[in-house]
Write a protein that holds these residues in place. Structure first.
Motif, PDB file in Angstrom:
ATOM      1  N   LEU A   1       0.844  -1.195   0.022  1.00  0.00           N
ATOM      2  CA  LEU A   1       0.037  -0.027   0.038  1.00  0.00           C
ATOM      3  C   LEU A   1       0.849   1.281  -0.035  1.00  0.00           C
ATOM      4  CD1 LEU A   1      -3.059  -0.450   2.248  1.00  0.00           C
ATOM      5  CD2 LEU A   1      -3.155  -0.255  -0.083  1.00  0.00           C
ATOM      6  N   ASP A   2       2.001   1.188   0.897  1.00  0.00           N
ATOM      7  CA  ASP A   2       2.907   2.451   0.892  1.00  0.00           C
ATOM      8  C   ASP A   2       3.629   2.601  -0.508  1.00  0.00           C
ATOM      9  OD1 ASP A   2       2.208   2.894   3.509  1.00  0.00           O
ATOM     10  OD2 ASP A   2       3.977   1.962   4.275  1.00  0.00           O
ATOM     11  N   ALA A   3       4.055   1.721  -1.338  1.00  0.00           N
ATOM     12  CA  ALA A   3       4.540   1.624  -2.448  1.00  0.00           C
ATOM     13  C   ALA A   3       3.768   2.142  -3.645  1.00  0.00           C
ATOM     14  CB  ALA A   3       5.252   0.235  -2.748  1.00  0.00           C
ATOM     15  N   ARG A   4       2.453   1.646  -3.564  1.00  0.00           N
ATOM     16  CA  ARG A   4       1.498   2.060  -4.590  1.00  0.00           C
ATOM     17  C   ARG A   4       1.155   3.518  -4.374  1.00  0.00           C
ATOM     18  NH1 ARG A   4      -4.312  -0.308  -4.685  1.00  0.00           N
ATOM     19  NH2 ARG A   4      -5.013   1.620  -3.506  1.00  0.00           N
ATOM     20  N   ARG A   5       0.924   3.871  -3.213  1.00  0.00           N
ATOM     21  CA  ARG A   5       0.564   5.285  -2.823  1.00  0.00           C
ATOM     22  C   ARG A   5       1.689   6.224  -3.344  1.00  0.00           C
ATOM     23  NH1 ARG A   5       0.393   4.749   2.232  1.00  0.00           N
ATOM     24  NH2 ARG A   5      -1.743   4.031   2.479  1.00  0.00           N
ATOM     25  N   ALA A   6       3.087   5.893  -3.056  1.00  0.00           N
ATOM     26  CA  ALA A   6       4.207   6.409  -3.508  1.00  0.00           C
ATOM     27  C   ALA A   6       4.373   6.752  -5.083  1.00  0.00           C
ATOM     28  CB  ALA A   6       5.415   5.891  -3.006  1.00  0.00           C
ATOM     29  N   ALA A   7       3.534   5.669  -5.852  1.00  0.00           N
ATOM     30  CA  ALA A   7       3.672   5.436  -7.002  1.00  0.00           C
ATOM     31  C   ALA A   7       2.599   6.323  -7.765  1.00  0.00           C
ATOM     32  CB  ALA A   7       3.665   4.310  -7.658  1.00  0.00           C
TER      33      ALA A   7
END
Length: 308
Positions: free
Chosen positions: A201-207
């Motif tokens: 979730l953190d990674a896709r939010r950053a992307a």
């Protein structure tokens, strides 16, 4: 009555009354279209075929080299279709009722060892830490989440791919999953799976993908990751872990989940519930694991056993 008419009605019944998925409906359509095409060579139509024509079709399938499992599936589609026509008054008989399918043994599922799965998970995490381009790192983090979730829950890949993003935000130890026929079930989550979902979730939010309603968003028509792309990611992981890519698929991980639970003492009924099987007979394909466990208990615990 045209063949398209009763077929459309049959598919509507499957969708509305039985909650058949789009994949199931497509399979019925393909199978019955193949029957209809063969019947035209005999001068017959799908809705008017007799038992003799249907037997000729099954014999043709065997002559074309189809496996017994495929012939049995086609026969199941025929039985359901003609039973529907009879029940709805479109025919006065059921020509498929007396048909017999091929005799076949049920194949045991391919199963990875616990060491195989541990190696795959370790490799997935290690690859996610490597210095690669942002898009590739995002894909690898998605693969970590996929394999952690598949092995921790035993979900079908269609169920996992269509999970809403809200599932990853749960504070509890379980998620609600919608399975075949629209049936919901509660699936427990372990710490590793929850951590993998949080990292994803953190990674896709950053992307810039944080607004998608799906846990695994995609630019495709469905809006979420497809089964095919998930399978390709896992095969790529298998190669990196030194395993045969042909030996790894989402369904193989589902089998590993069930087999490893049973091998460590889980009850068959509990595994049935976790897998979302409507009928215990579907889960009984794993009874070979129970047989091995019982044999080991007798060997290790019986006072007259030769085990030292």
């Amino acid at each position: 009555m045209s063949a398209a008419g009763p077929l459309a009605l049959f598919l509507d019944m499957q969708a509305v009354e039985r909650g058949a998925s789009a994949n199931t409906l497509d399979a019925y359509r393909r199978d019955l279209d193949d029957v209809a095409l063969f019947l035209t060579t005999l001068g017959a139509r799908l809705e008017g075929a007799g038992t003799a024509e249907l037997r000729a079709y099954l014999a043709d399938l065997s002559g074309r080299g189809f496996k017994a499992a495929t012939v049995a599936r086609r026969l199941s589609a025929l039985r359901q279709f003609y039973r529907f026509l009879y029940a709805e008054g479109h025919r006065g008989d059921d020509p498929a009722a007396v048909l017999e399918g091929p005799k076949r043994g049920r194949a045991l599922p391919k199963v990875l060892t616990v060491e195989d799965v541990s190696g795959l998970i370790a490799t997935a995490h290690a690859r996610a830490l490597e210095q690669v381009k942002p898009a590739e790192r995002l894909r690898r983090l998605r693969t970590v989440c996929l394999i952690e979730m598949l092995y921790a829950t035993g979900l079908r890949i269609s169920e996992l791919a269509a999970l809403p993003a809200s599932a990853a935000r749960t504070r509890g130890d379980a998620i609600i999953v919608t399975g075949k026929g629209g049936k919901e079930r509660l699936v427990p989550l372990g710490g590793a799976a929850k951590d993998a979902m949080a990292a994803w979730l953190d990674a896709r939010r950053a992307a810039g993908l944080g607004t998608s309603r799906w846990l695994f968003p995609s630019s495709g028509a469905s809006g979420h990751l497809t089964r095919q792309h998930a399978a390709l990611d896992l095969k790529d992981l298998a190669r990196a872990a030194g395993l045969d890519p042909a030996a790894l698929s989402p369904h193989v991980l589902r089998h590993a989940f069930a087999s490893h639970l049973l091998a460590h003492g889980a009850d068959l009924r509990i595994v049935q519930t976790l897998l979302g099987h409507a009928d215990i007979s579907t889960t009984q394909i794993y009874t070979h694991v129970l047989d091995e466990r019982l044999a080991a208990m007798v060997r290790d615990l019986h006072p007259l056993s030769d085990a030292e």
